[in-house]
Design an enzyme around this catalytic site. Structure first.
Site, mmCIF file in Angstrom:
data_model
loop_
_atom_site.group_PDB
_atom_site.id
_atom_site.type_symbol
_atom_site.label_atom_id
_atom_site.label_comp_id
_atom_site.label_asym_id
_atom_site.label_seq_id
_atom_site.Cartn_x
_atom_site.Cartn_y
_atom_site.Cartn_z
ATOM 1 N N GLN A 87 0.841 -1.210 0.000
ATOM 2 C CA GLN A 87 0.000 0.000 0.000
ATOM 3 C C GLN A 87 0.874 1.258 0.000
ATOM 4 O O GLN A 87 0.454 2.298 -0.506
ATOM 5 C CB GLN A 87 -0.924 0.013 1.218
ATOM 6 N N ASP A 132 -6.879 1.800 12.322
ATOM 7 C CA ASP A 132 -8.087 1.037 11.987
ATOM 8 C C ASP A 132 -9.026 0.906 13.175
ATOM 9 O O ASP A 132 -10.236 0.783 13.006
ATOM 10 C CB ASP A 132 -7.710 -0.354 11.470
ATOM 11 N N ASN A 145 -3.234 -0.778 13.463
ATOM 12 C CA ASN A 145 -3.013 -0.236 12.118
ATOM 13 C C ASN A 145 -2.236 -1.285 11.332
ATOM 14 O O ASN A 145 -1.869 -2.336 11.868
ATOM 15 C CB ASN A 145 -2.255 1.097 12.199
ATOM 16 N N LYS A 146 -1.975 -0.996 10.082
ATOM 17 C CA LYS A 146 -1.315 -1.949 9.189
ATOM 18 C C LYS A 146 -0.098 -2.601 9.823
ATOM 19 O O LYS A 146 0.687 -1.927 10.490
ATOM 20 C CB LYS A 146 -0.939 -1.208 7.909
HETATM 21 O O1 MRU Z 1 -5.373 -3.335 4.764
HETATM 22 P P1 MRU Z 1 -5.636 -1.866 4.505
HETATM 23 O O2 MRU Z 1 -4.941 -1.352 3.294
HETATM 24 O O3 MRU Z 1 -7.108 -1.563 4.519
HETATM 25 O O4 MRU Z 1 -4.983 -1.150 5.765
HETATM 26 C C1 MRU Z 1 -5.127 0.243 5.859
HETATM 27 C C2 MRU Z 1 -4.444 0.834 7.026
HETATM 28 O O5 MRU Z 1 -3.848 0.173 7.837
HETATM 29 C C3 MRU Z 1 -4.619 2.321 7.199
HETATM 30 O O6 MRU Z 1 -3.496 2.884 7.805
HETATM 31 C C4 MRU Z 1 -5.852 2.585 8.077
HETATM 32 O O7 MRU Z 1 -6.954 1.910 7.572
HETATM 33 C C5 MRU Z 1 -6.149 4.027 8.188
HETATM 34 S S1 MRU Z 1 -6.784 4.692 6.692
HETATM 35 C C6 MRU Z 1 -7.092 6.338 6.949
#
Ligand code: MRU
Length: 339
Positions: free
Chosen positions: A201, A242, A252-253
């Site tokens: 990402q 998240d 978070n990720k």
């Molecule tokens: O797996 P993803 O790409 O949905 O993970 C996204 C994240 O971890 C973002 O940092 C989080 O959703 C915040 S988005 C403003």
């Protein structure tokens, strides 16, 4: 700030009978738009990360629930059963981001409040509620960008992980919102972009946003963050979230916690940025957060056991501040108690 992207991650199609998304699995090489009309299409798009990022998932689910219900006619009992079935199905698409359940619960409350209006009236109300969820997120992200900007000075060097930008929300971004805004206001921020294994990402989506907005950004592999911090080339960390537990522990990720540990070691401030709707007051600590595990094929096609958690939980004690639309919260967080 309004114009730097010509589309939002989640929009209506022309006559509001479909959810229009850009397929984020194809970025940055291809800008392909999809129109989702059925629960299966919406589920697949969320599960496969064609639309991703906590707030964008919530908006996609709310819009998706509405368009999925458009063809449903007949008795109220039948409509109610279909509402519940589709809501539950969409809710099961991804477990960690709080925004998915938040948006779907709001749609259900709206349905219940307007049940006396009959099917046409209910559908109209659901349309308005889905739009309100998105519009509120736009406003929150704009305020987060302004609040985050107060932490920045000209030429500030920020490292970010994953993509918490325009593509991940309704508009602008959370962690990337202040960066986009700083760029537009001439602060010339410099950004280290973590590639973010395994689905990249950072390397694909954050890189795309930074280049599109003309930000001075440099891509690094995840295992290079310690090295750039050790060289004294990072002033602060900005990441999204998240789900934030009441005590401030933040999901978070995957890889976010490693950055937080490094930041502590090197004395670099670590900020989490997100809308207050990401704070889950029902979740006392990070131990209560369900972490999504994804398939082995995202990591290898070799026949070996794979552990592939999509998120990790950064302990509150590693977080310098949580930037929301309401302001910047500092430890001790205690979101269970209304501040
Ligand atoms: O797996 P993803 O790409 O949905 O993970 C996204 C994240 O971890 C973002 O940092 C989080 O959703 C915040 S988005 C403003």
């Amino acid at each position: 700030m309004d114009k730097f992207f010509e589309y939002d991650a989640v929009e209506w199609n022309g006559d509001k009978t479909g959810v229009k998304i850009i397929d984020q699995t194809l970025l940055p090489k291809e800008e392909k738009f999809l129109i989702l009309r059925t629960p299966e299409q919406v589920y697949e798009a969320i599960y496969k990360l064609r639309v991703r990022g906590a707030p964008a998932i919530g908006v996609a689910a709310a819009f998706g629930l509405y368009v999925s219900l458009l063809p449903v006619e007949g008795e109220m009992d039948h409509f109610t059963a279909e509402f519940r079935r589709i809501k539950q199905y969409l809710f099961s698409s991804r477990p960690t981001a709080v925004n998915l359940g938040y948006a779907l619960e709001r749609m259900e409350s709206c349905f219940k409040k307007n049940i006396a209006l009959g099917l046409e009236g209910i559908k109209k109300a659901l349309l308005a509620e889905a739009e309100a969820i998105k519009n509120e997120d736009v406003q929150m992200c704009r305020a987060i960008a302004e609040n985050g900007l107060t932490l920045m000075r000209p030429g500030v060097r920020i490292i970010t992980h994953c993509n918490a930008g325009h593509l991940a929300v309704s508009r602008y971004g959370t962690a990337l919102g202040p960066i986009h805004l700083a760029q537009q206001r001439g602060l010339n921020p410099r950004v280290w972009v973590d590639e973010t294994r395994p689905l990249l990402q950072g390397a694909r989506l954050t890189a795309y946003e930074m280049v599109k907005n003309g930000v001075d950004a440099t891509l690094i592999c995840d295992n290079m963050a310690a090295s750039v911090m050790a060289r004294g080339e990072v002033d602060m960390v900005f990441v999204g979230c998240d789900r934030v537990a009441a005590n401030g522990d933040t999901a978070n990720k995957i890889g976010t916690m490693s950055l937080a540990v490094l930041a502590k070691h090197f004395g670099v401030p670590f900020y989490v940025l997100g809308p207050s709707s990401t704070i889950d007051r029902n979740c006392a600590t990070g131990a209560d957060i369900v972490i999504e595990e994804r398939g082995a094929s995202e990591v290898t096609d070799f026949d070996i056991k794979v552990f592939n958690p999509a998120f990790d939980v950064t302990p509150a004690e590693l977080i310098t501040g949580i930037v929301t639309e309401k302001g910047i919260f500092r430890p001790p967080f205690g979101f269970g108690i209304e501040k």
